[in-house]
Design a protein around this motif. Structure first.
Motif, PDB file in Angstrom:
ATOM      1  N   LEU A 168     128.815  23.112   1.931  1.00 45.08           N
ATOM      2  CA  LEU A 168     129.718  22.005   2.085  1.00 45.08           C
ATOM      3  C   LEU A 168     130.430  21.353   1.037  1.00 45.08           C
ATOM      4  O   LEU A 168     131.396  20.724   0.946  1.00 45.08           O
ATOM      5  CB  LEU A 168     128.848  20.772   2.877  1.00 45.08           C
ATOM      6  CG  LEU A 168     128.394  21.292   4.363  1.00 45.08           C
ATOM      7  CD1 LEU A 168     127.536  19.958   4.909  1.00 45.08           C
ATOM      8  CD2 LEU A 168     129.462  21.550   5.347  1.00 45.08           C
TER       9      LEU A 168
ATOM     10  N   ARG B 118     140.167  25.913   0.145  1.00 44.84           N
ATOM     11  CA  ARG B 118     138.700  26.217   0.239  1.00 44.84           C
ATOM     12  C   ARG B 118     138.271  26.377   1.801  1.00 44.84           C
ATOM     13  O   ARG B 118     138.049  25.062   2.415  1.00 44.84           O
ATOM     14  CB  ARG B 118     138.025  24.923  -0.411  1.00 44.84           C
ATOM     15  CG  ARG B 118     138.148  24.847  -1.803  1.00 44.84           C
ATOM     16  CD  ARG B 118     137.388  25.922  -2.494  1.00 44.84           C
ATOM     17  NE  ARG B 118     137.554  25.949  -4.056  1.00 44.84           N
ATOM     18  CZ  ARG B 118     136.943  24.935  -5.005  1.00 44.84           C
ATOM     19  NH1 ARG B 118     135.814  24.223  -4.418  1.00 44.84           N
ATOM     20  NH2 ARG B 118     137.043  25.087  -6.099  1.00 44.84           N
ATOM     21  N   ASN B 119     138.300  27.671   1.963  1.00 45.39           N
ATOM     22  CA  ASN B 119     138.076  27.904   3.424  1.00 45.39           C
ATOM     23  C   ASN B 119     136.522  28.423   3.561  1.00 45.39           C
ATOM     24  O   ASN B 119     136.263  29.190   2.726  1.00 45.39           O
ATOM     25  CB  ASN B 119     139.174  28.940   4.064  1.00 45.39           C
ATOM     26  CG  ASN B 119     140.335  28.317   3.777  1.00 45.39           C
ATOM     27  OD1 ASN B 119     140.828  27.442   4.482  1.00 45.39           O
ATOM     28  ND2 ASN B 119     141.368  29.251   2.906  1.00 45.39           N
TER      29      ASN B 119
ATOM     30  N   GLN C 270     138.582  19.087   4.363  1.00 47.38           N
ATOM     31  CA  GLN C 270     138.402  20.166   3.362  1.00 47.38           C
ATOM     32  C   GLN C 270     139.654  20.023   2.339  1.00 47.38           C
ATOM     33  O   GLN C 270     140.759  19.809   2.267  1.00 47.38           O
ATOM     34  CB  GLN C 270     138.850  21.604   4.476  1.00 47.38           C
ATOM     35  CG  GLN C 270     138.840  22.755   3.849  1.00 47.38           C
ATOM     36  CD  GLN C 270     138.979  23.895   4.847  1.00 47.38           C
ATOM     37  OE1 GLN C 270     138.261  23.932   5.716  1.00 47.38           O
ATOM     38  NE2 GLN C 270     139.936  24.876   4.560  1.00 47.38           N
ATOM     39  N   LYS C 271     138.832  20.402   1.136  1.00 48.78           N
ATOM     40  CA  LYS C 271     139.859  20.875   0.014  1.00 48.78           C
ATOM     41  C   LYS C 271     140.879  21.886   0.287  1.00 48.78           C
ATOM     42  O   LYS C 271     140.783  22.938   0.676  1.00 48.78           O
ATOM     43  CB  LYS C 271     138.997  21.015  -1.313  1.00 48.78           C
ATOM     44  CG  LYS C 271     137.812  20.167  -1.654  1.00 48.78           C
ATOM     45  CD  LYS C 271     137.111  20.263  -2.408  1.00 48.78           C
ATOM     46  CE  LYS C 271     137.969  20.464  -4.184  1.00 48.78           C
ATOM     47  NZ  LYS C 271     136.808  20.594  -5.037  1.00 48.78           N
TER      48      LYS C 271
ATOM     49  N   HIS D 191     135.923  19.126   8.839  1.00 45.63           N
ATOM     50  CA  HIS D 191     137.238  19.885   8.500  1.00 45.63           C
ATOM     51  C   HIS D 191     138.314  19.257   8.061  1.00 45.63           C
ATOM     52  O   HIS D 191     139.100  19.555   6.985  1.00 45.63           O
ATOM     53  CB  HIS D 191     137.494  20.737   9.638  1.00 45.63           C
ATOM     54  CG  HIS D 191     138.644  21.977   9.288  1.00 45.63           C
ATOM     55  ND1 HIS D 191     139.882  21.930   9.224  1.00 45.63           N
ATOM     56  CD2 HIS D 191     138.434  23.288   8.558  1.00 45.63           C
ATOM     57  CE1 HIS D 191     140.406  22.787   8.928  1.00 45.63           C
ATOM     58  NE2 HIS D 191     139.502  23.609   8.544  1.00 45.63           N
TER      59      HIS D 191
ATOM     60  N   ASP E 215     138.093  31.154  -0.849  1.00 45.54           N
ATOM     61  CA  ASP E 215     137.148  31.276   0.471  1.00 45.54           C
ATOM     62  C   ASP E 215     135.761  31.685   0.236  1.00 45.54           C
ATOM     63  O   ASP E 215     135.466  32.241  -0.843  1.00 45.54           O
ATOM     64  CB  ASP E 215     137.913  32.743   1.190  1.00 45.54           C
ATOM     65  CG  ASP E 215     139.143  32.321   1.729  1.00 45.54           C
ATOM     66  OD1 ASP E 215     139.241  32.121   2.987  1.00 45.54           O
ATOM     67  OD2 ASP E 215     140.169  32.473   0.956  1.00 45.54           O
TER      68      ASP E 215
ATOM     69  N   THR F  75     133.394  23.559   0.224  1.00 44.52           N
ATOM     70  CA  THR F  75     134.624  23.170   0.941  1.00 44.52           C
ATOM     71  C   THR F  75     135.034  21.803   0.958  1.00 44.52           C
ATOM     72  O   THR F  75     136.430  21.776   1.212  1.00 44.52           O
ATOM     73  CB  THR F  75     134.245  23.642   2.424  1.00 44.52           C
ATOM     74  OG1 THR F  75     133.422  23.204   2.785  1.00 44.52           O
ATOM     75  CG2 THR F  75     134.338  25.223   2.523  1.00 44.52           C
ATOM     76  N   LEU F  76     134.277  21.117   0.917  1.00 44.63           N
ATOM     77  CA  LEU F  76     134.478  19.528   1.043  1.00 44.63           C
ATOM     78  C   LEU F  76     134.431  18.776  -0.213  1.00 44.63           C
ATOM     79  O   LEU F  76     135.097  17.572  -0.129  1.00 44.63           O
ATOM     80  CB  LEU F  76     133.827  18.848   2.359  1.00 44.63           C
ATOM     81  CG  LEU F  76     133.622  19.481   3.483  1.00 44.63           C
ATOM     82  CD1 LEU F  76     132.565  18.771   4.363  1.00 44.63           C
ATOM     83  CD2 LEU F  76     134.950  19.845   4.171  1.00 44.63           C
TER      84      LEU F  76
ATOM     85  N   TYR G  74     130.259  21.792   8.802  1.00 42.03           N
ATOM     86  CA  TYR G  74     131.768  22.111   8.299  1.00 42.03           C
ATOM     87  C   TYR G  74     132.629  21.888   9.435  1.00 42.03           C
ATOM     88  O   TYR G  74     133.951  21.239   8.913  1.00 42.03           O
ATOM     89  CB  TYR G  74     131.516  23.483   7.839  1.00 42.03           C
ATOM     90  CG  TYR G  74     132.866  24.068   7.605  1.00 42.03           C
ATOM     91  CD1 TYR G  74     133.674  23.961   6.486  1.00 42.03           C
ATOM     92  CD2 TYR G  74     133.544  24.955   8.559  1.00 42.03           C
ATOM     93  CE1 TYR G  74     134.873  24.371   5.997  1.00 42.03           C
ATOM     94  CE2 TYR G  74     134.782  25.702   8.148  1.00 42.03           C
ATOM     95  CZ  TYR G  74     135.459  25.497   7.096  1.00 42.03           C
ATOM     96  OH  TYR G  74     136.725  25.868   6.576  1.00 42.03           O
ATOM     97  N   ARG G  75     132.581  22.328  10.334  1.00 46.67           N
ATOM     98  CA  ARG G  75     133.732  22.141  11.383  1.00 46.67           C
ATOM     99  C   ARG G  75     134.037  20.724  11.668  1.00 46.67           C
ATOM    100  O   ARG G  75     135.076  20.388  12.209  1.00 46.67           O
ATOM    101  CB  ARG G  75     133.652  23.130  12.643  1.00 46.67           C
ATOM    102  CG  ARG G  75     133.323  24.788  12.205  1.00 46.67           C
ATOM    103  CD  ARG G  75     133.686  25.670  13.692  1.00 46.67           C
ATOM    104  NE  ARG G  75     133.351  26.930  12.816  1.00 46.67           N
ATOM    105  CZ  ARG G  75     134.402  27.579  12.471  1.00 46.67           C
ATOM    106  NH1 ARG G  75     135.407  26.906  11.800  1.00 46.67           N
ATOM    107  NH2 ARG G  75     134.025  28.887  12.134  1.00 46.67           N
TER     108      ARG G  75
END
Length: 538
Positions: free
Chosen positions: A283, A181-182, A177-178, A174, A153, A286-287, A170-171
């Motif tokens: 980004l 990975r939040n 998303q990996k 989403h 996280d 998370t991505l 990010y949203r």
């Protein structure tokens, strides 16, 4: 009473342009979208332009060829293309002539200028190379994070543009998303927000990204210290969990307190920061970095479109001119931004700040009080939910509110089904297209309660699918559109003095809170603030 210069340096050119006079005349009898035979399939086919995988469909605006010609003349007289070229090349655009101001270049476009035909000016190239160094540092950091596999996280602590833009992106993405990975966001100095976020994470597996260029922003500094104490109370070493995005030499540029420090510069404004390191860290964590790189590529592609002198091939410019037509000549004070895409749920809030902080100005670049309306009020929510919320007022209320719809042919996840002969995505788009038609044409009825006056202007920004490239292009589309509006009005779209006064007074009230705790009574130097504190007890 505060005053502004009455110098005749610029003579408020916007109201004196020949094109402005022509547009005022045309606005007295705008195109009637309700008249039978006016809104036709041929008109819809005619008023479309394409860029970076998007179509801008504006047949349901109250425009004609003559209006577009006059708007083109307005852009030419205001020299907006020359100003855009100057901005992207690194000229000092953040300034007020003859008065103390920030005196800075505006270089957010350089933060993504890694692709075809980069700018060749020395300032722009240096800014891009400085960003490349930070991105290489980020890639090395992410490689280490991936190899250690201990962080699931990331909590991002920021405020304003350093929160709204990155969160919106990010949203929106989403779906890429990996695994494990939040991202979580803390912005307000509201202890409940921090408590809620901490309740959602396992702190031992959490990174905390603290974002502040100066390192002294009240909300970010306070939330950082609050969060740091929470980690210490949990028996964790903050230095092994906290990273920063800040200016070199700031209080947050401290390797004894942070696992890694990433840098940005004064020429990147918060509301223009998502393609810089502010968004890069979030980004990419998370991505994945490749998704972020595609995001940058989309933004850069639209930046190049913004340099095209032909308004019919320059989507940001056309969008800006249509808004100016609605706002300055047809008198619409607000605009509703309605994405028919749930992933863009936070995008209207980002654009609200981008547009209103940039162009909410009452003086021009020479310090002269303007005699016309500047920035529009932006607001919005995703459709179709918005249809069941505020569309009643838009259709039958007394104010005329233009709409900008955003939609996509394909969904992101591709998980859809046919019900009653159509997919959910087709139903979503069917509603968006129908609203554009209904707002334009209206409906006559003998029952006045069922009558719709129509002539509510709208336009559609339509893409194939919301991918990282498409999201980057959308960010750039609006950033450049806002800049073009400011260039046309000859205001400084790149400072935010209106934010500062409230900060100064807030610090005085906060001092009174401290005095009240320490001595049992307010400080006494700010009677107006103390008057509010007297009402804390119930």
């Amino acid at each position: 009473m505060a005053t502004t210069s009455t110098s005749t340096g610029s003579q408020l050119a916007f109201t004196k342009f020949r094109a402005s006079e022509k547009l005022r005349t045309l606005a007295q009898n705008p195109f009637d979208l309700t008249k039978k035979g006016n809104l036709t399939p041929d008109r819809i086919d005619k008023y479309i332009q394409e860029a970076c995988g998007y179509k801008l469909m504006y047949a349901t605006d109250r425009i004609t060829d003559e209006v577009i010609e006059a708007l083109t003349g307005l852009a030419t007289e205001a020299q907006v293309i020359e100003k855009m070229k100057a901005m992207q090349s690194g000229s000092i655009m953040n300034k007020i002539e003859g008065f103390p101001s920030e005196e800075r270049s505006v270089m957010h476009t350089a933060m993504r200028d890694f692709f075809e035909n980069p700018h060749t000016s020395k300032i722009a190239k240096e800014a891009t190379e400085a960003e490349r160094v930070e991105l290489d540092k980020l890639k090395a950091f992410l490689k280490k994070v991936d190899s250690e596999n201990r962080f699931t996280d990331l909590i991002m602590i920021g405020i304003g543009g350093s929160n709204l833009g990155p969160e919106a992106a990010y949203r929106a993405l989403h779906f890429l998303q990996k695994p494990e990975r939040n991202a979580h966001f803390v912005s307000n100095v509201d202890p409940d927000e921090t408590a809620r976020v901490l309740d959602e994470v396992d702190m031992k597996n959490t990174l905390v990204l603290v974002v502040s260029k100066s390192g002294s922003t009240l909300e970010t500094k306070t939330n950082y210290e609050f969060m740091r104490r929470k980690f210490e109370e949990a028996g964790l070493d903050p230095q092994k969990h906290f990273i920063s995005m800040t200016g070199k030499g700031s209080p947050l540029d401290d390797s004894s307190k942070f696992l890694e420090c990433f840098y940005s510069w004064d020429f990147i404004g918060g509301r223009y920061c998502t393609t810089a390191m502010y968004g890069a860290v979030l980004l990419s964590f998370t991505l994945g970095f490749e998704s972020f790189w595609k995001f940058l590529r989309g933004a850069n592609a639209m930046d190049k479109v913004a340099l095209n002198p032909n308004i019919h091939e320059n989507m940001p410019l056309m969008l800006a001119m249509l808004s100016i037509w609605d706002h300055n000549f047809l008198g619409a004070p607000t605009i509703a931004l309605i994405p028919y895409c749930s992933a863009l749920g936070r995008f209207p809030a980002h654009i609200q700040q981008l547009a209103m902080e940039s162009n909410g100005k009452h003086i021009d670049r020479h310090g002269i009080r303007v005699d016309f309306e500047t920035g529009m009020i932006f607001w919005g929510e995703p459709g179709t939910n918005a249809q069941h919320s505020f569309y009643q007022l838009i259709h039958q209320g007394t104010p005329i509110i233009p709409l900008e719809f955003i939609g996509f042919k394909e969904s992101q996840y591709g998980d859809d089904t046919i019900i009653d002969g159509t997919t959910n995505q087709e139903k979503l788009l069917g509603n968006m297209f129908a609203q554009s038609i209904a707002l334009a044409t209206g409906k006559t009825d003998d029952n006045p309660n069922k009558q719709f006056e129509g002539n509510r202007p709208s336009r559609i920004i339509f893409g194939e699918q919301l991918t990282p490239f498409a999201m980057g292009a959308l960010f750039s589309l609006y950033e450049n559109r806002v800049a073009f509006e400011g260039f046309t009005w000859d205001i400084n779209s790149f400072d935010q003095e209106g934010v500062q006064l409230g900060k100064v007074l807030a610090n005085r009230v906060i001092s009174s809170f401290k005095s009240l705790r320490d001595t049992g009574k307010p400080e006494g130097s700010f009677p107006l603030g103390d008057a509010y504190l007297r009402h804390l007890d119930f």
